[in-house]
Design a protein around this motif. Structure first.
Motif, mmCIF file in Angstrom:
data_model
loop_
_atom_site.group_PDB
_atom_site.id
_atom_site.type_symbol
_atom_site.label_atom_id
_atom_site.label_comp_id
_atom_site.label_asym_id
_atom_site.label_seq_id
_atom_site.Cartn_x
_atom_site.Cartn_y
_atom_site.Cartn_z
ATOM 1 N N ILE A 120 -3.664 -0.010 11.898
ATOM 2 C CA ILE A 120 -2.700 0.288 10.835
ATOM 3 C C ILE A 120 -2.546 -0.909 9.902
ATOM 4 C CG2 ILE A 120 -0.282 0.857 10.335
ATOM 5 C CD1 ILE A 120 -1.897 3.197 11.439
ATOM 6 N N PHE A 121 -2.532 -2.110 10.450
ATOM 7 C CA PHE A 121 -2.394 -3.304 9.626
ATOM 8 C C PHE A 121 -3.538 -3.408 8.618
ATOM 9 C CE2 PHE A 121 -3.454 -7.747 8.836
ATOM 10 C CZ PHE A 121 -2.267 -8.186 8.257
ATOM 11 N N PHE A 122 -4.769 -3.307 9.119
ATOM 12 C CA PHE A 122 -5.906 -3.426 8.200
ATOM 13 C C PHE A 122 -6.023 -2.216 7.283
ATOM 14 C CE2 PHE A 122 -7.346 -6.667 11.272
ATOM 15 C CZ PHE A 122 -7.457 -7.717 10.366
ATOM 16 N N TRP A 123 -5.661 -1.033 7.751
ATOM 17 C CA TRP A 123 -5.653 0.152 6.897
ATOM 18 C C TRP A 123 -4.708 -0.068 5.715
ATOM 19 C CZ3 TRP A 123 -8.424 4.610 6.800
ATOM 20 C CH2 TRP A 123 -7.950 5.629 5.963
ATOM 21 N N ASN A 124 -3.490 -0.534 6.016
ATOM 22 C CA ASN A 124 -2.514 -0.770 4.951
ATOM 23 C C ASN A 124 -2.937 -1.916 4.040
ATOM 24 O OD1 ASN A 124 -0.740 1.263 5.510
ATOM 25 N ND2 ASN A 124 0.597 0.010 6.762
ATOM 26 N N TYR A 148 -6.058 -2.952 3.193
ATOM 27 C CA TYR A 148 -7.239 -2.747 2.364
ATOM 28 C C TYR A 148 -7.388 -1.314 1.845
ATOM 29 C CZ TYR A 148 -8.513 -7.293 4.143
ATOM 30 O OH TYR A 148 -8.501 -8.621 4.455
ATOM 31 N N ILE A 149 -7.322 -0.338 2.707
ATOM 32 C CA ILE A 149 -7.664 1.029 2.338
ATOM 33 C C ILE A 149 -6.619 1.657 1.423
ATOM 34 C CG2 ILE A 149 -8.221 3.334 3.214
ATOM 35 C CD1 ILE A 149 -10.311 1.177 3.869
ATOM 36 N N VAL A 150 -5.344 1.495 1.726
ATOM 37 C CA VAL A 150 -4.290 2.131 0.928
ATOM 38 C C VAL A 150 -4.332 1.625 -0.513
ATOM 39 C CG1 VAL A 150 -1.799 2.344 0.633
ATOM 40 C CG2 VAL A 150 -2.802 2.638 2.878
ATOM 41 N N GLU A 151 -4.402 0.314 -0.688
ATOM 42 C CA GLU A 151 -4.426 -0.230 -2.042
ATOM 43 C C GLU A 151 -5.713 0.153 -2.772
ATOM 44 O OE1 GLU A 151 -3.275 -4.249 -2.480
ATOM 45 O OE2 GLU A 151 -1.529 -3.999 -1.189
ATOM 46 N N TYR A 152 -6.831 0.160 -2.068
ATOM 47 C CA TYR A 152 -8.088 0.578 -2.678
ATOM 48 C C TYR A 152 -7.991 2.034 -3.151
ATOM 49 C CZ TYR A 152 -12.989 1.877 -3.081
ATOM 50 O OH TYR A 152 -14.185 2.343 -3.548
ATOM 51 N N PHE A 153 -7.424 2.881 -2.297
ATOM 52 C CA PHE A 153 -7.292 4.296 -2.618
ATOM 53 C C PHE A 153 -6.418 4.512 -3.857
ATOM 54 C CE2 PHE A 153 -4.860 8.252 -2.099
ATOM 55 C CZ PHE A 153 -5.897 9.168 -2.135
ATOM 56 N N PHE A 154 -5.313 3.781 -3.956
ATOM 57 C CA PHE A 154 -4.403 3.967 -5.082
ATOM 58 C C PHE A 154 -4.838 3.209 -6.336
ATOM 59 C CE2 PHE A 154 -1.518 5.467 -1.778
ATOM 60 C CZ PHE A 154 -1.007 6.593 -2.406
ATOM 61 N N PHE A 158 4.803 5.009 5.322
ATOM 62 C CA PHE A 158 4.446 6.233 6.026
ATOM 63 C C PHE A 158 3.562 5.926 7.230
ATOM 64 C CE2 PHE A 158 1.591 9.864 6.637
ATOM 65 C CZ PHE A 158 2.511 10.882 6.832
ATOM 66 N N TYR A 159 2.552 5.067 7.037
ATOM 67 C CA TYR A 159 1.662 4.706 8.140
ATOM 68 C C TYR A 159 2.374 3.865 9.191
ATOM 69 C CZ TYR A 159 -2.278 6.688 5.668
ATOM 70 O OH TYR A 159 -3.130 7.556 5.050
ATOM 71 N N TRP A 160 3.283 2.976 8.779
ATOM 72 C CA TRP A 160 4.026 2.181 9.761
ATOM 73 C C TRP A 160 4.962 3.063 10.578
ATOM 74 C CZ3 TRP A 160 1.965 -1.728 11.603
ATOM 75 C CH2 TRP A 160 1.336 -2.694 10.825
ATOM 76 N N ILE A 161 5.589 4.036 9.938
ATOM 77 C CA ILE A 161 6.444 4.963 10.686
ATOM 78 C C ILE A 161 5.603 5.773 11.677
ATOM 79 C CG2 ILE A 161 7.876 7.035 10.468
ATOM 80 C CD1 ILE A 161 8.965 5.756 7.862
ATOM 81 N N GLY A 162 4.410 6.171 11.264
ATOM 82 C CA GLY A 162 3.489 6.851 12.177
ATOM 83 C C GLY A 162 3.098 5.965 13.341
ATOM 84 N N PHE A 163 2.911 4.675 13.081
ATOM 85 C CA PHE A 163 2.600 3.722 14.159
ATOM 86 C C PHE A 163 3.747 3.647 15.164
ATOM 87 C CE2 PHE A 163 3.474 -0.635 15.592
ATOM 88 C CZ PHE A 163 2.447 -0.766 16.514
ATOM 89 N N VAL A 164 4.965 3.563 14.667
ATOM 90 C CA VAL A 164 6.127 3.501 15.565
ATOM 91 C C VAL A 164 6.208 4.774 16.395
ATOM 92 C CG1 VAL A 164 8.648 3.469 15.631
ATOM 93 C CG2 VAL A 164 7.421 1.895 14.134
ATOM 94 N N TYR A 165 6.012 5.908 15.757
ATOM 95 C CA TYR A 165 6.051 7.189 16.467
ATOM 96 C C TYR A 165 4.976 7.248 17.559
ATOM 97 C CZ TYR A 165 5.775 12.218 17.243
ATOM 98 O OH TYR A 165 5.746 13.449 17.826
ATOM 99 N N LEU A 166 3.752 6.874 17.217
ATOM 100 C CA LEU A 166 2.679 6.896 18.212
ATOM 101 C C LEU A 166 2.924 5.888 19.328
ATOM 102 C CD1 LEU A 166 -0.485 7.287 15.968
ATOM 103 C CD2 LEU A 166 0.455 8.937 17.568
ATOM 104 N N SER A 167 3.475 4.734 18.991
ATOM 105 C CA SER A 167 3.770 3.736 20.021
ATOM 106 C C SER A 167 4.805 4.250 21.005
ATOM 107 C CB SER A 167 4.278 2.446 19.370
ATOM 108 O OG SER A 167 3.287 1.889 18.552
#
Length: 84
Positions: free
Chosen positions: A17-21, A23-29, A66-75
């Protein structure tokens, strides 16, 4: 041993989630902005492009939360044993 498996699972989730947020999120937007600045520069002041460019930072921030909240939920699910 079970605690170690849960800890490693949560650690892997955190890293992903850390690396997704980061690199990928900013690249996508940022892709639509680069495209429109390169190929559609004369229409940047028109809607919906104008709305997107004015609020891009808010979209990025929302996606990251959104992704961090998903991380908390999955954890939590890993910790209580719903997800092995």
């Amino acid at each position: 041993m079970e605690f170690l498996n849960k800890f490693i699972t949560i650690l892997i989730l955190f890293v992903v989630i850390f690396f997704w947020n980061k690199y990928i999120v900013e690249y996508f937007f940022n892709r639509p902005e680069r495209f429109h600045r390169k190929y559609n520069a004369e229409n940047l002041n028109r809607q919906p492009i104008k709305f997107y460019l004015e609020n891009k930072d808010k979209f990025i921030k929302f996606a990251k939360w959104f992704y961090w909240i998903g991380f908390v939920y999955l954890s939590i699910m890993v910790l209580i044993g719903v997800i092995p």
